[in-house]
Scaffold this active site. Structure first.
Site, PDB file in Angstrom:
ATOM      1  N   LYS A 278     -20.016 -35.096 -14.399  1.00 48.25           N
ATOM      2  CA  LYS A 278     -20.431 -34.783 -13.682  1.00 48.25           C
ATOM      3  C   LYS A 278     -20.984 -35.656 -12.841  1.00 48.25           C
ATOM      4  CE  LYS A 278     -21.892 -30.632 -13.693  1.00 48.25           C
ATOM      5  NZ  LYS A 278     -23.058 -29.576 -14.209  1.00 48.25           N
ATOM      6  N   GLU A 356     -23.682 -13.280 -22.636  1.00 46.43           N
ATOM      7  CA  GLU A 356     -24.970 -12.725 -22.208  1.00 46.43           C
ATOM      8  C   GLU A 356     -25.003 -11.984 -23.056  1.00 46.43           C
ATOM      9  OE1 GLU A 356     -23.645 -14.633 -18.019  1.00 46.43           O
ATOM     10  OE2 GLU A 356     -22.405 -13.064 -20.104  1.00 46.43           O
ATOM     11  N   ARG A 384     -23.906  -8.371 -17.487  1.00 46.79           N
ATOM     12  CA  ARG A 384     -22.604  -8.057 -17.985  1.00 46.79           C
ATOM     13  C   ARG A 384     -23.004  -7.627 -19.927  1.00 46.79           C
ATOM     14  NH1 ARG A 384     -20.647 -14.672 -16.787  1.00 46.79           N
ATOM     15  NH2 ARG A 384     -18.197 -13.408 -16.868  1.00 46.79           N
TER      16      ARG A 384
END
Length: 607
Positions: A278, A356, A384
């Site tokens: 990243k 979630e 969700r």
């Protein structure tokens, strides 16, 4: 001198380049991304990490005929640049400009609109099945990050795909080396070898011969599996029915292109594991990838502590008082303000990954054993876990506190991240207490109130800074179900919920209306509603939530239930998805500012 990037208006132009030119193009892309994102805000680290991968995918695959599906989509900026949107990058996340995520209405190359994690494999598999049904040889490619593989949906899709023969390629972008560190010359060489025609044909030929001698075939199959298992961590994906290749260096264009070319020639489900860094090529982002994951525009300013920071401070203060407090987040530690809590109370902090559903049921299990869980979650992500919220928490009336961040409109992040529906979907659930603070101090009080309540509670607060009100250090509670009058006026009573209270007070000062900070969406303060309905000619409700089924609907339902004749006007978000923009302008466009409130009231009296 004209840059290479200036020559690229579509992937067709990219495919005209010699492979030797691609490293130069990659560096030009890095410079453009850093420059543009610092001006518009957005995601830097994730996009810098996939530059070579994006180039290789568009170079090898015939996009848009071959379908390319990005997971989450916050790493799709390079994709946008290469697909004809380079000159519009300075409009990214701006009103009327490019979305920060793939969007089907924006380009034919954006095959699937995203914003939430772990959907790419399911979507790409659906596209691959459709191609198979139409006898279309096109390929579908899903690019998913290692973090997104913490969600159950990704594994559901992998399990299904491995049982089919559709032309699906899953590219795992492992940017934290969370699965394996086995990257280097030998791994790259093996990836080319194992993905090539020679190995594939030899494997199939041996299979046809050895299958006639079952014991021999089983020995050969296991030997191959163990050989691959020694050099690659692909046993799991092989067992799910994929041909696993990797891990390879995701910044090595030669290896990427060679491997993808080989995999494009193969049929059935393929799995390519790449390892990337990243922030690649931009030292600040390489050193602090989390900090540069999402950045604000260069000219942005903060007017004080955000609601997220208020929550983070409250969590630490309450944890100091109560050793039973447990903090839970589904992969949003920084975004939800749990950084300090995670450092100070590591044994009571749980980041469950992008899961979630699990986060909510985990909290329910903790509550069953006398712990006091606090689930820090974005409004759009709580959607969700709606089934778990109902069945595992509310149905059992368990004391779980939901700290719901990013409620209402969220500006530049747009409709995929907007918390437009939580008041509607929460207030219809039995046993729930639903609160919306008008300022930072009230947010702290409501969190304390919800934490001490013996049942499920939700405190929903907006993104960004509040009113600048001083925060009291004490952990005080407020009476559940009680509103407060903020401004006394005549004729018109404005019932304001949460973030809409300041605008309501501003409007009331100009038209001499009564303003009530309702504070609770459930239970409503029906006593004050009836009192105001009896003494005013018009009741107006205002909320930063979908008008349909929201807080105003609750007030209207109550007044109709008691057959009260007072006229009522409901103000809230319209029945549409609202594109990204500047938050205050978005509210103004919806009529949810002081001029909008005054306009609605004047229209009633002049009609």
């Amino acid at each position: 001198m004209e840059t290479l990037l200036a020559q690229i208006n579509s992937p067709d132009d990219l495919r005209m380049l010699d492979k030797k030119q691609l490293p130069q193009l990659a560096e030009e892309l890095r410079s453009l991304i850093v420059d543009s994102v610092q001006q518009t805000g957005g995601h830097i680290s994730s996009n810098l990490g996939v530059i070579e991968l994006t180039l290789a995918l568009h170079y090898v695959f015939n996009t848009p005929e071959d379908r390319l599906v990005w997971d989450v989509g916050h790493q799709s900026y390079v994709h946008k640049i290469l697909t004809g949107r380079r000159d519009r990058m300075n409009s990214m996340r701006q009103p009327g400009g490019l979305s920060g995520f793939p969007k089907r209405s924006e380009s034919e190359y954006d095959t699937f609109g995203v914003g939430h994690s772990s959907t790419s494999i399911s979507a790409a598999l659906g596209m691959a099945i459709a191609a198979q049904a139409n006898n279309d040889p096109r390929h579908a490619v899903a690019v998913i990050g290692d973090g997104a593989l913490t969600a159950g949906q990704a594994y559901e899709a992998l399990a299904h795909a491995g049982d089919l023969n559709a032309n699906l390629l899953v590219v795992l972008n492992d940017n934290e080396m969370s699965i394996s560190r086995n990257v280097g010359g030998m791994a790259n060489y093996l990836a080319k070898l194992l993905s090539g025609k020679f190995y594939a044909s030899a494997r199939e030929g041996s299979k046809r011969v050895l299958e006639k001698i079952p014991p021999a075939w089983e020995i050969a199959r296991r030997a191959e599996e163990h050989m691959k298992g020694m050099v690659v961590p692909g046993t799991l994906f092989e067992e799910m029915g994929f041909n696993y290749i990797g891990p390879i260096d995701g910044h090595d264009l030669d290896t990427l292109i060679a491997t993808l070319t080989n995999l494009r020639a193969r049929k059935g489900p393929q799995f390519l594991h790449i390892v990337t860094k990243k922030g690649k090529g931009y030292e600040p982002a390489e050193q602090q990838p989390c900090k540069y994951h999402g950045v604000s525009p260069a000219n942005s300013k903060s007017s004080g502590p955000s609601y997220t920071q208020v929550f983070g401070r409250w969590l630490c203060d309450m944890a100091k008082q109560d050793p039973d407090l447990i903090g839970i987040t589904p992969a949003m530690c920084e975004g939800s303000g749990l950084n300090r809590f995670a450092e100070d109370y590591p044994e009571r902090y749980f980041d469950v990954g992008i899961a979630e559903q699990h986060s909510v049921t985990l909290a329910a299990g903790l509550a069953c054993e006398g712990k006091k869980p606090v689930v820090a979650i974005y409004s759009t992500f709580l959607q969700r876990a709606y089934d778990q919220l109902i069945h595992d928490v509310a149905l059992q009336n368990l004391p779980v506190l939901f700290a719901i961040d990013r409620a209402g409109l969220v500006g530049a992040d747009g409709p995929t991240h907007a918390g437009s529906f939580d008041l509607s979907y929460l207030r219809c659930i039995p046993n729930m207490v639903v609160m919306a603070p008008a300022d930072e101090n009230e947010c702290r009080q409501m969190l304390t109130t919800g934490f001490h309540h013996n049942g499920p509670c939700a405190v929903r607060y907006p993104r960004g800074s509040g009113t600048g009100k001083a925060i009291e250090p004490k952990l005080t509670t407020i009476e559940i179900g009680k509103a407060e009058v903020k401004h006394q006026g005549e004729k018109v009573a404005i019932l304001a919920f949460g973030s809409m209270v300041p605008a309501a007070i501003e409007a009331a000062a100009q038209i001499n209306a009564t303003v009530v900070n309702m504070r609770f969406v459930k239970p409503l303060d029906t006593e004050i509603i009836k009192m105001l309905a009896d003494s005013h000619e018009l009741v107006v409700t205002i909320e930063e939530n979908a008008l349909m089924g929201g807080a105003g609907s609750a007030v209207n339902e109550y007044l109709r239930a008691i057959n009260h004749p007072v006229p009522i006007r409901l103000m809230g978000l319209p029945d549409s998805f609202i594109d990204h923009g500047v938050h205050q302008q978005m509210l103004s466009d919806c009529g949810l500012d002081a001029p909008g409130i005054i306009r609605t009231i004047n229209q009633y009296f002049t009609a």
